[in-house]
Design a protein around this motif. Structure first.
Motif, PDB file in Angstrom:
ATOM      1  N   CYS A 396       0.819  -1.221   0.000  1.00 37.76           N
ATOM      2  CA  CYS A 396       0.000   0.000   0.000  1.00 37.76           C
ATOM      3  C   CYS A 396       0.845   1.259   0.000  1.00 37.76           C
ATOM      4  N   THR A 399       1.767   4.016  -5.495  1.00 38.13           N
ATOM      5  CA  THR A 399       0.657   4.847  -5.977  1.00 38.13           C
ATOM      6  C   THR A 399      -0.433   3.959  -6.567  1.00 38.13           C
ATOM      7  N   PRO A 400      -1.675   4.109  -6.126  1.00 35.08           N
ATOM      8  CA  PRO A 400      -2.756   3.283  -6.669  1.00 35.08           C
ATOM      9  C   PRO A 400      -2.876   3.455  -8.180  1.00 35.08           C
ATOM     10  N   MET A 423      -1.276   4.013   1.843  1.00 35.23           N
ATOM     11  CA  MET A 423      -2.401   4.637   1.147  1.00 35.23           C
ATOM     12  C   MET A 423      -3.467   3.575   0.856  1.00 35.23           C
ATOM     13  N   THR A 425      -7.664   3.028  -0.290  1.00 31.22           N
ATOM     14  CA  THR A 425      -8.938   3.589  -0.723  1.00 31.22           C
ATOM     15  C   THR A 425     -10.059   3.007   0.126  1.00 31.22           C
ATOM     16  N   TYR A 458      -8.697  11.886  -4.084  1.00 29.14           N
ATOM     17  CA  TYR A 458      -8.272  10.551  -4.508  1.00 29.14           C
ATOM     18  C   TYR A 458      -8.954   9.443  -3.714  1.00 29.14           C
ATOM     19  N   LEU A 460      -8.435   8.605  -0.618  1.00 28.05           N
ATOM     20  CA  LEU A 460      -7.330   7.870  -0.005  1.00 28.05           C
ATOM     21  C   LEU A 460      -7.232   8.186   1.487  1.00 28.05           C
ATOM     22  N   CYS A 462      -4.504   7.975   4.344  1.00 30.19           N
ATOM     23  CA  CYS A 462      -3.047   7.939   4.309  1.00 30.19           C
ATOM     24  C   CYS A 462      -2.462   8.079   5.710  1.00 30.19           C
TER      25      CYS A 462
END
Length: 915
Positions: A396, A399-400, A423, A425, A458, A460, A462
């Motif tokens: 994770c 970057t997605p 990160m 989602t 995004y 996200l 984090c």
């Protein structure tokens, strides 16, 4: 203790209620006798068989809540306070919770307002703290009890003069300064009179009758035991109430007994004697005094005179009713909590193995382990920050997909940190939560989700950090199943805060969901023995007490050539070090100071173990709760005997003075502290022997010797494997097979040895074979069918190989094992679709077992089943499709190496790449 406090409180309350309602209808001697139930409950830790209705059943939830509270940490002796802003890791801590730092000393805790980090010198649980307070109070109360009675005795001794009384069974003394006549003395009671008591012959007769009745009722003994109860339960208000009320009932019962001797004609005169002699005080007499003084309060004296003058007749029905109700109250408070063994079954060793090796643990990072990172009674309350602190099990920190890395880095300011950023989602969190709790992120209470930074653009969550809260290993020691609920128990060594119970729900499709993870008491879950009777039961009640080898401590100073890691044992440190004389030693450190050049400028130790050679591999670890001790276990190699291998496990604890004591020594390749019989008390099990404690004495059972003495068929003990999940020792070797055609064959054997607290149980594997599958071998039905196809093919190939002659008369085959080779357990990875791998084993049956050639790893059991031969590809490999169906691949994983070996990984890679 908690059970006694709860049940005694209910019993005391029940007797007080009975005393009130039956105060005019039952004799006080009966009422006084009923207090014996309370005395028994407080001083004798016995339990009657479980009843459907009992106090412990009704108070189950309260007991569990108390258990949780008792295991909560308490921090003592603050030594440093620091603003939270100056402690980087404080931002991850919960208010009032511990703060993770690299300090080796102290316990940093974040304040409730989140502004201050306080470092404490000591951390204990609530139960330990209360235990300290209880013992201190008990000691103080015991000293007060002793002092009060000694002082009273000295006063009597100084003031008394013999007062001759013909016909008295007890010594009689006159004391000029005594406020009230009394009986005093536990073993040799004596009657002590006041001048007012001897002023008139009739009054003297009444007093002597009263005190002699006290003696016949054994009231000095009951007074002493009442004082013992007050000393032990000094903090319990109901025990004080019971002591005071029972003391009053003692006097009322004595009045009844005295009047029975004097006759009804003396009733009014006896009452006048009481009025003349009993001192009336606002406060009750000292309850810690064992003397039967006649001191009373105004209300108590009025009650005594009223009962003497009115002489209420006892009602037989009321006496029977009171006795019956008191008996019911006693039964409900003495009864053990009712269990439902048919509903809650102990997990078998194989079931516990699955949860230890497949469901939890394995390779980094198993997200299921993270569900143990917080306490929750409902999955909605899972600490999401702790759960997803390291991500969801995937990488994770990348970057997605679909997001520009530079834009994301700028948005999250990632260029200004040296630590990786996790990160996730919402969809990633939802996938984990829905799979393991049945909830989405929105449906949870989002506990500590705010500790993540959320970027709406995004979607996200984090968090940037360089440390980890990942629980790499959890040791599940026991478990139960009740319907679809699985309760798994483990000692939380990661958090260091005691025993926990994680509860799972079996979803019926091979998956499990988390329901709770809470502190609990150490479990006493019965061992799950095989379903059939043992082949042999060997009692261990005639063993001699174990005497561990003596430990000699030699003082060494300034001889440290190289020191290794230290292990804190109580207030001392134990180190392994290389001496200037070339030997390795284990030593208790008295003083050590490292110089600037790396040498030890001060070195003063007590060496208690010389390790054999420099080249050997030594390991040191901790053990706890073994025969009342915590300490360290030192594993090292050395020459023992041919029978017992060449590996020692020495279990040491230190006395308060830092003297090492060898508690026990085991031999072989494995040794564990484990509750073998499931009674909540640990034993020590090794490869050849086990140690247990009985009546405070440790005993050693040599399993090889016991089996050789009690099983004549045994000819050779080959090797043994300790199975901590089944709490047993699996032993293999050779035995005579008289049932074979030639009547003198040598067969292999496999036996499982269990300890049930009284004897060693020896079990033969009596599982049945049905449709080529050994009983209890489980897997998805599709896997079982494929395994049978593989088994039939392997059987045909084996019989068709003329060059590979094993023996004669083979007539059947069976699958004996289907084991999931999960990536969590064996550390393999695959970036494509979900893959399942299963390892298979099978045996063939011979009607002429004596003809089997025991070459290589081949074995033949006494019932003719043969195994151990080489199988070229003993694995099933399949891809799990999106709809849940399986696509089986042609396995190229060879049988040369086990799961996780290099041969396994190369064969799996070839299988998947050729798919």
């Amino acid at each position: 203790m908690k059970e006694i406090l709860l049940t005694s409180s209910v019993l005391i309350a029940a007797l007080l209620v009975l005393r009130f309602f039956f105060r005019r209808s039952i004799p006080r001697r009966v009422q006084y006798a009923l207090w014996g139930l309370v005395l028994l409950r407080l001083l004798v830790p016995v339990e009657l068989p479980a009843l459907p209705v009992s106090v412990l059943n009704a108070g189950q939830e309260a007991r569990e809540a108390v258990a949780v509270t008792m295991e909560q940490p308490v921090y003592l002796v603050p030594v440093q306070r620091t603003p939270a802003a100056e402690v980087p890791s404080a931002e991850k801590a919960q208010p009032g919770g511990p703060v993770a730092t690299s300090d080796s000393f102290g316990y940093p805790v974040l304040s409730g307002d989140g502004q201050t980090v306080t470092k404490y010198a000591q951390k204990v649980t609530v139960s330990v703290l209360l235990d300290w307070i209880w013992k201190a109070g008990m000691a103080a109360m015991g000293l007060f009890f002793l002092a009060a009675n000694l002082r009273f005795w000295q006063t009597l001794r100084r003031d008394r003069t013999a007062y001759p009384m013909e016909g008295s069974r007890y010594p009689v003394y006159l004391c000029q300064n005594l406020t009230s006549p009394c009986l005093f003395g536990l073993f040799r009671p004596a009657i002590y009179l006041t001048p007012a008591a001897v002023a008139a012959p009739e009054r003297l007769r009444h007093v002597l009758a009263h005190e002699e009745t006290h003696a016949r009722h054994l009231d000095p003994l009951w007074s002493f035991l009442r004082c013992v109860c007050l000393t032990i339960y000094w903090f319990h208000p109901l025990v004080w109430v019971a002591a005071l009320v029972s003391r009053t009932d003692c006097e009322l019962a004595c009045d009844e007994g005295a009047l029975a001797r004097l006759g009804d004609g003396q009733r009014l005169d006896y009452g006048r004697t009481l009025l003349a002699l009993v001192p009336v005080k606002k406060l009750p007499a000292n309850p810690l005094l064992t003397a039967t003084t006649m001191t009373a309060g105004k209300k108590q004296l009025k009650d005594r005179i009223t009962r003497i003058s009115h002489h209420p007749k006892p009602i037989v029905a009321a006496v029977l009713a009171a006795a019956l109700l008191a008996g019911l109250a006693g039964a409900c408070t003495f009864a053990a909590p009712q269990t439902t063994p048919d509903a809650a079954q102990s997990l078998t060793g194989e079931e516990l193995r699955y949860f230890n090796e497949d469901f939890f643990n394995g390779d980094y990072m198993n997200i299921r382990n993270q569900f143990l990172s917080s306490h929750y009674e409902n999955p909605k309350d899972i600490d999401l920050f702790s759960l997803f602190y390291n991500g969801d099990g995937s990488d994770c920190t990348q970057t997605p997909e679909g997001i520009d890395p530079q834009e994301l880095s700028a948005a999250l300011d990632l260029d200004n940190t040296d630590c990786p950023t996790v990160m996730l989602t919402t969809a990633q969190m939802d996938e984990v939560l829905s799979r393991y709790t049945g909830l989405t992120l929105e449906e949870t209470n989002q506990v500590n989700l705010s500790h993540f930074r959320y970027d709406k653009t995004y979607d996200l969550y984090c968090h940037t950090h360089g440390d980890t809260n990942y629980r790499g290993w959890v040791q599940l020691s026991a478990g139960t199943r009740e319907d679809d609920q699985i309760s798994l128990y483990y000692q939380d060594d990661f958090m260091g805060d005691g025993w926990k119970c994680v509860t799972l729900q079996d979803m019926g499709d091979g998956s499990y969901q988390f329901r709770s993870n809470m502190p609990c008491e150490k479990p006493d879950i019965a061992t799950a023995y095989p379903d059939w009777e043992p082949e042999l039961t060997i009692p261990v009640d005639d063993l001699a007490p174990y005497e561990a080898p003596a430990v000699t401590v030699e003082r060494h100073t300034n001889d440290c050539a190289q020191r290794f890691g230290g292990f804190s044992v109580g207030d001392y440190t134990v180190r392994l070090y290389l001496s200037t004389d070339g030997n390795y030693y284990a030593a208790v450190v008295y003083e050590e100071v490292a110089g600037s050049n790396g040498d030890m400028s001060a070195w003063d130790v007590g060496c208690f173990l010389t390790l054999p050679t420099v080249e050997e591999n030594y390991t040191v670890s901790f053990f706890s709760d073994l025969f009342g001790h915590d300490g360290i276990v030192i594993r090292y190699n050395g020459q023992i005997t041919e029978s017992y291998g060449t590996c020692f496990y020495d279990y040491y604890y230190l006395t308060d003075d830092g003297v090492p004591v060898l508690l026990a020594r085991t031999y072989g390749v494995d040794s564990q502290v484990i509750d073998l019989d499931g009674d909540g008390t640990n034993e020590l099990a090794g490869e050849w022997q086990f140690f247990f404690q009985r009546d405070g004495q440790v005993y050693e059972a040599d399993l090889k010797e016991l089996l050789e003495e009690n099983w004549p068929a045994l000819t050779f003990w080959d090797y043994a494997i300790l199975d901590p999940y089944a709490r047993s020792l699996w032993v293999t070797g050779f035995m005579t097979a008289d049932q074979w055609a030639n009547g003198s064959g040598q067969a292999n054997f496999a036996r499982s040895l269990y300890f049930d607290g009284e004897a060693v149980r020896v079990y033969r594997d009596e599982r049945e074979t049905e449709d080529h599958l050994l009983e209890d071998v489980t897997a998805p039905e599709e896997i079982i069918q494929k395994a049978k196809e593989w088994g039939q093919k392997s059987y045909d190939v084996m019989l068709g190989q003329d060059a590979y002659v094993i023996g004669e008369g083979f007539d059947d085959w069976r699958i004996t094992r289907i084991e999931s080779c999960s990536p969590y357990k064996y550390g393999w990875q695959w970036d494509g679709p979900e893959v399942e791998v299963y390892s298979l084993s099978f045996e063939v049956h011979s009607i002429k077992p004596e003809s089997v050639v025991l070459a290589g790893g081949i074995y033949v059991l006494e019932d003719g089943w043969v195994g151990g031969f080489y199988l070229e590809y003993p694995y099933l490999v399949c891809i799990v499709n999106d709809d849940g169906t399986r696509t089986f691949l042609e396995s190229r994983i060879p049988g040369d190496g086990g799961p996780g070996s290099q041969a396994f990984l190369e064969g799996l890679d070839e299988t998947l790449n050729n798919a």
